[in-house]
Motif scaffolding. Structure first.
Motif, mmCIF file in Angstrom:
data_model
loop_
_atom_site.group_PDB
_atom_site.id
_atom_site.type_symbol
_atom_site.label_atom_id
_atom_site.label_comp_id
_atom_site.label_asym_id
_atom_site.label_seq_id
_atom_site.Cartn_x
_atom_site.Cartn_y
_atom_site.Cartn_z
ATOM 1 N N GLU A 124 0.856 -0.874 -0.058
ATOM 2 C CA GLU A 124 0.017 0.040 -0.048
ATOM 3 C C GLU A 124 1.105 1.364 -0.033
ATOM 4 N N GLY A 125 0.273 2.313 -0.045
ATOM 5 C CA GLY A 125 1.165 3.705 -0.180
ATOM 6 C C GLY A 125 1.821 3.807 -1.521
ATOM 7 N N ASP A 126 2.558 5.047 -1.604
ATOM 8 C CA ASP A 126 2.981 5.391 -2.894
ATOM 9 C C ASP A 126 4.009 4.377 -3.710
ATOM 10 N N ARG A 127 4.684 3.631 -2.726
ATOM 11 C CA ARG A 127 5.704 2.737 -3.275
ATOM 12 C C ARG A 127 4.939 1.403 -3.997
ATOM 13 N N ALA A 128 3.818 1.146 -3.942
ATOM 14 C CA ALA A 128 2.865 0.044 -4.155
ATOM 15 C C ALA A 128 2.455 0.435 -5.643
ATOM 16 N N THR A 129 2.334 -0.424 -6.564
ATOM 17 C CA THR A 129 1.764 -0.410 -7.808
ATOM 18 C C THR A 129 0.386 -0.313 -7.586
ATOM 19 N N GLU A 130 -0.517 0.101 -8.698
ATOM 20 C CA GLU A 130 -1.847 0.112 -8.555
ATOM 21 C C GLU A 130 -2.366 -1.339 -8.281
ATOM 22 N N LEU A 131 -1.836 -2.020 -9.069
ATOM 23 C CA LEU A 131 -2.319 -3.487 -9.192
ATOM 24 C C LEU A 131 -1.948 -4.092 -7.637
ATOM 25 N N GLU A 132 -0.748 -3.759 -7.019
ATOM 26 C CA GLU A 132 -0.503 -3.991 -5.816
ATOM 27 C C GLU A 132 -1.527 -3.666 -4.660
ATOM 28 N N ARG A 133 -1.768 -2.518 -4.898
ATOM 29 C CA ARG A 133 -2.826 -1.860 -3.809
ATOM 30 C C ARG A 133 -4.471 -2.387 -4.019
ATOM 31 N N GLU A 134 -4.500 -2.652 -5.283
ATOM 32 C CA GLU A 134 -6.033 -3.313 -5.494
ATOM 33 C C GLU A 134 -5.625 -4.953 -4.777
ATOM 34 N N ALA A 135 -4.604 -5.605 -5.115
ATOM 35 C CA ALA A 135 -4.385 -6.874 -4.257
ATOM 36 C C ALA A 135 -4.651 -6.637 -2.930
ATOM 37 N N ASN A 136 -4.047 -5.688 -2.457
ATOM 38 C CA ASN A 136 -4.210 -5.368 -0.902
ATOM 39 C C ASN A 136 -5.480 -5.332 -0.459
ATOM 40 N N ARG A 137 -6.181 -4.509 -0.851
ATOM 41 C CA ARG A 137 -7.580 -4.208 -0.847
ATOM 42 C C ARG A 137 -8.514 -5.661 -0.676
ATOM 43 N N LEU A 138 -8.352 -6.096 -1.866
ATOM 44 C CA LEU A 138 -9.043 -7.538 -1.979
ATOM 45 C C LEU A 138 -8.621 -8.474 -1.118
ATOM 46 N N PHE A 139 -7.473 -8.530 -0.760
ATOM 47 C CA PHE A 139 -6.755 -9.737 0.193
ATOM 48 C C PHE A 139 -7.543 -9.461 1.606
ATOM 49 N N THR A 140 -7.376 -8.108 2.002
ATOM 50 C CA THR A 140 -8.378 -7.840 3.496
ATOM 51 C C THR A 140 -9.708 -8.131 3.317
ATOM 52 N N LYS A 141 -10.470 -7.678 2.372
ATOM 53 C CA LYS A 141 -11.802 -8.231 2.037
ATOM 54 C C LYS A 141 -12.103 -9.817 2.166
ATOM 55 N N VAL A 142 -11.323 -10.561 1.101
ATOM 56 C CA VAL A 142 -11.806 -11.677 0.939
ATOM 57 C C VAL A 142 -10.927 -12.639 1.965
ATOM 58 N N VAL A 143 -9.686 -12.403 2.436
ATOM 59 C CA VAL A 143 -9.071 -13.351 3.007
ATOM 60 C C VAL A 143 -9.241 -13.187 4.526
ATOM 61 N N LYS A 144 -8.663 -11.756 5.084
ATOM 62 C CA LYS A 144 -8.825 -11.351 6.290
ATOM 63 C C LYS A 144 -10.116 -11.471 6.691
ATOM 64 N N GLN A 145 -11.086 -10.865 6.025
ATOM 65 C CA GLN A 145 -12.491 -10.565 6.631
ATOM 66 C C GLN A 145 -13.596 -11.807 6.231
ATOM 67 N N ARG A 146 -12.887 -12.736 5.361
ATOM 68 C CA ARG A 146 -13.576 -13.924 4.916
ATOM 69 C C ARG A 146 -14.978 -13.448 4.100
ATOM 70 N N ASP A 147 -15.013 -12.462 3.560
ATOM 71 C CA ASP A 147 -15.905 -11.807 2.738
ATOM 72 C C ASP A 147 -16.230 -12.815 1.532
ATOM 73 N N PRO A 148 -17.529 -13.419 1.534
ATOM 74 C CA PRO A 148 -17.794 -14.373 0.598
ATOM 75 C C PRO A 148 -18.154 -13.865 -0.904
ATOM 76 N N ASP A 149 -18.115 -12.680 -0.999
ATOM 77 C CA ASP A 149 -18.303 -11.741 -2.452
ATOM 78 C C ASP A 149 -17.696 -12.618 -3.553
ATOM 79 N N PRO A 150 -18.346 -13.415 -4.430
ATOM 80 C CA PRO A 150 -17.806 -14.286 -5.415
ATOM 81 C C PRO A 150 -17.001 -13.299 -6.425
#
Ligand SMILES: [Zn+2]
Ligand SMILES: [Zn+2]
Length: 242
Positions: A124-150
């Protein structure tokens, strides 16, 4: 001799060829067949193993001529196992519960060792690429928070796959700290006799026997504590349970 029959004689012939030619993409695909998905951690593992083996040689018959120490039990470890051929089952993989994305490969033939450690990586932050930031957001949602959104799950799979193949193209030195390590080997995995549990009749490694009421029984029947590797690392399992 055909490639197929060569692969039967030397089960690692194909992997060795990929390692020698630097075909990390094929190695990543192969590792994902074990791991079940593509992710940056798996790609880091494949790349770290390749970096170490290029310095130590690719030969490994899974008889402890190469021994690998992994310092984490996450995705990275599967990439390392597949590419080095040092696995949980062939006793050439040693797990140190340190929670670091690092692996040390030791070679008995050359009596040398190399440790590869992932440099701190920002998702996350300035040193991450846009794809990395998206991965970080999705990882938090899907893996950390176990959101079942397909849709989020599908997109995470896609983003992780793209990131993992992009990882292979990066410079080794940019990703990892790579240095020689002491070639200090553990003893070869000992071979123990087996015993039969007086209660359940199952066979077990003799050194795991416990005496209860004058009879030798297994840990399970004794309901004894044992160690286990869970997602969080090595744990004492009270009575064999978590
Ligand atoms: Zn993974
Ligand atoms: Zn038993």
């Amino acid at each position: 001799m055909s490639q197929a029959s060569n692969d039967i004689r030397d089960p690692r012939a194909q992997v060795k060829q990929w390692l020698a030619s630097g075909d990390l993409r094929s190695l990543l695909v192969h590792a994902a067949s074990l791991h079940g998905h593509y992710c940056p951690g798996l790609a880091f593992g494949v790349k770290a193993a390749h970096a170490a083996l290029r310095r130590l040689g690719f030969e490994n018959t899974g008889m402890e001529e190469l021994v690998t120490v992994v310092e984490c039990n996450n995705c990275f470890a599967d990439g390392v196992q597949m590419a080095t051929g040092c696995s949980f089952g062939n006793n050439a993989l040693i797990y140190k519960d340190l929670g670091k994305t690092a692996a040390t490969v030791l070679s008995r033939r050359s009596q040398s060792a190399v440790r590869v450690c992932l440099r701190p990586h920002r998702w996350e932050g300035d040193r991450a690429t846009e794809l990395e930031r998206e991965a970080n957001r999705l990882f938090t949602k899907v893996v950390k928070q176990r959101d079942p959104d397909p849709e989020a799950q599908r997109r995470l799979g896609e983003v992780f796959r793209r990131l993992s193949f992009a990882t292979l193209e990066k410079e080794e030195d940019e990703l990892f700290d790579i240095r020689e390590a002491p070639a200090h080997f553990p003893e070869y995995a000992p071979i123990y006799d087996s015993a039969i549990c007086a209660v359940c009749g199952e066979e077990f490694m003799e050194t795991r026997g416990l005496v209860r009421n004058g009879r030798v029984v297994c840990h399970t029947c004794a309901q004894a504590d044992c160690f286990g590797v869970l997602g969080g690392g090595v744990r004492v399992l009270p009575g064999g349970n978590w």
